[in-house]
Design a protein around this motif. Structure first.
Motif, mmCIF file in Angstrom:
data_model
loop_
_atom_site.group_PDB
_atom_site.id
_atom_site.type_symbol
_atom_site.label_atom_id
_atom_site.label_comp_id
_atom_site.label_asym_id
_atom_site.label_seq_id
_atom_site.Cartn_x
_atom_site.Cartn_y
_atom_site.Cartn_z
ATOM 1 N N ALA A 46 0.831 -1.210 0.000
ATOM 2 C CA ALA A 46 0.000 0.000 0.000
ATOM 3 C C ALA A 46 0.865 1.259 0.000
ATOM 4 C CB ALA A 46 -0.915 -0.010 1.224
ATOM 5 N N ALA A 47 1.912 1.261 0.815
ATOM 6 C CA ALA A 47 2.794 2.435 0.902
ATOM 7 C C ALA A 47 3.492 2.694 -0.426
ATOM 8 C CB ALA A 47 3.817 2.222 2.014
ATOM 9 N N THR A 93 11.356 7.763 0.161
ATOM 10 C CA THR A 93 10.118 6.987 0.199
ATOM 11 C C THR A 93 10.211 5.789 1.142
ATOM 12 O OG1 THR A 93 10.863 5.797 -1.781
ATOM 13 C CG2 THR A 93 9.354 7.664 -2.098
ATOM 14 N N TRP A 94 11.433 5.243 1.296
ATOM 15 C CA TRP A 94 11.586 4.073 2.171
ATOM 16 C C TRP A 94 11.214 4.410 3.607
ATOM 17 C CZ3 TRP A 94 15.043 4.225 6.240
ATOM 18 C CH2 TRP A 94 15.993 5.258 6.222
ATOM 19 N N ILE A 95 11.435 5.655 4.011
ATOM 20 C CA ILE A 95 11.075 6.074 5.371
ATOM 21 C C ILE A 95 9.558 6.030 5.535
ATOM 22 C CG2 ILE A 95 11.157 7.955 7.051
ATOM 23 C CD1 ILE A 95 13.729 8.908 5.728
ATOM 24 N N GLU A 109 7.461 4.243 3.718
ATOM 25 C CA GLU A 109 7.011 2.849 3.613
ATOM 26 C C GLU A 109 7.177 2.118 4.943
ATOM 27 O OE1 GLU A 109 9.337 1.369 0.418
ATOM 28 O OE2 GLU A 109 8.365 2.643 -1.090
ATOM 29 N N ILE A 110 8.340 2.296 5.568
ATOM 30 C CA ILE A 110 8.574 1.665 6.871
ATOM 31 C C ILE A 110 7.611 2.220 7.911
ATOM 32 C CG2 ILE A 110 10.230 1.436 8.779
ATOM 33 C CD1 ILE A 110 12.452 1.333 6.714
ATOM 34 N N GLY A 111 7.357 3.531 7.841
ATOM 35 C CA GLY A 111 6.446 4.164 8.791
ATOM 36 C C GLY A 111 5.037 3.610 8.694
ATOM 37 N N VAL A 112 4.563 3.381 7.463
ATOM 38 C CA VAL A 112 3.217 2.828 7.269
ATOM 39 C C VAL A 112 3.141 1.407 7.832
ATOM 40 C CG1 VAL A 112 1.546 2.038 5.545
ATOM 41 C CG2 VAL A 112 2.669 4.246 5.263
ATOM 42 N N VAL A 113 4.156 0.596 7.551
ATOM 43 C CA VAL A 113 4.180 -0.783 8.049
ATOM 44 C C VAL A 113 4.181 -0.811 9.571
ATOM 45 C CG1 VAL A 113 5.514 -2.921 8.165
ATOM 46 C CG2 VAL A 113 5.317 -1.701 5.992
ATOM 47 N N VAL A 114 5.045 0.004 10.170
ATOM 48 C CA VAL A 114 5.133 0.048 11.635
ATOM 49 C C VAL A 114 3.813 0.527 12.241
ATOM 50 C CG1 VAL A 114 6.253 1.207 13.583
ATOM 51 C CG2 VAL A 114 7.632 0.361 11.684
ATOM 52 N N ALA A 115 3.206 1.542 11.617
ATOM 53 C CA ALA A 115 1.942 2.076 12.145
ATOM 54 C C ALA A 115 0.835 1.025 12.110
ATOM 55 C CB ALA A 115 1.524 3.310 11.339
ATOM 56 N N VAL A 116 0.718 0.301 10.998
ATOM 57 C CA VAL A 116 -0.319 -0.736 10.868
ATOM 58 C C VAL A 116 -0.118 -1.825 11.910
ATOM 59 C CG1 VAL A 116 -1.151 -2.614 9.404
ATOM 60 C CG2 VAL A 116 -0.833 -0.334 8.438
#
Length: 204
Positions: free
Chosen positions: A157-158, A178-180, A182-189
């Motif tokens: 999704a990110a 963008t990797w920051i 993407e990682i942020g979205v994964v960690v948040a979910v």
């Protein structure tokens, strides 16, 4: 890979007989949706914000699948809460969302031949069905894998959001960062899912 993951996660709480139906018909529905999307790929590219909306929807789906997960002690009670139709609906919607960027590659490889598109997707059916069954067995044996599955969907999704032309035009060139996001979205979910499960002692 993401097809098999969504199908397995969406059908894991169904009775065994319905799991096989969900895998088969969910795969068939996903293939049909991708075929239609490939035909409409030129039109789809003209819709502003499509990848952004799709990415946000996929984030919601990844959280929904994660928070729908139940402990082994509650499985017998909760299996009735998920119907075959609801599982198939989740599968087809999630695949349609993830397929937005995939069909671009499919259409390019087929070079305008819809026959090649259909043949390629039909060949992929047994692969998706087999992988879905494998992932489902792994989830049943190791329930914590559900976190990995949700993380993969959140990451997909990110990446969709990051490649949305509307976002790139608004923010500018942020390809190096963008990797920051993407990682942020994964960690948040995963964090939200974990906290919601911690607040409910009946969930993992």
């Amino acid at each position: 890979g993401d097809n098999a993951l969504v199908i397995a996660m969406a059908s894991r709480k169904l009775p065994p007989a319905d799991q096989k139906k969900a895998i088969f018909w969910g795969t068939a529905g996903a293939i049909a949706v991708r075929s239609v999307m490939t035909l409409c790929v030129v039109w789809l590219l003209k819709i502003p914000g499509l990848l952004l909306v799709g990415g946000l929807l996929l984030v919601w789906i990844s959280m929904k699948l994660l928070n729908d997960d139940q402990s082994d002690h509650d499985n017998a009670h909760n299996k009735g809460d998920v119907t075959l139709m609801s599982a198939m609906k989740t599968i087809i919607i999630a695949d349609a969302v993830m397929g937005v960027d995939n069909v671009l590659g499919v259409a390019g490889a087929a070079q305008g031949s819809f026959l090649l598109v259909v043949l390629g997707l039909l060949i992929s059916i047994p692969i998706v069905v087999w992988c879905s069954g494998l992932v489902l067995r792994l989830i049943e044996r190791f329930p914590k894998i559900i976190y990995l599955g949700s993380g993969v969907l959140a990451w997909t999704a990110a990446k969709m959001i990051c490649t949305e032309p509307f976002v790139v035009a608004y923010i500018g060139d942020w390809s190096s960062y963008t990797w920051i996001f993407e990682i942020g979205v994964v960690v948040a979910v995963l964090l939200i899912g974990y906290l919601r499960k911690s607040a409910n002692p009946k969930t993992l």
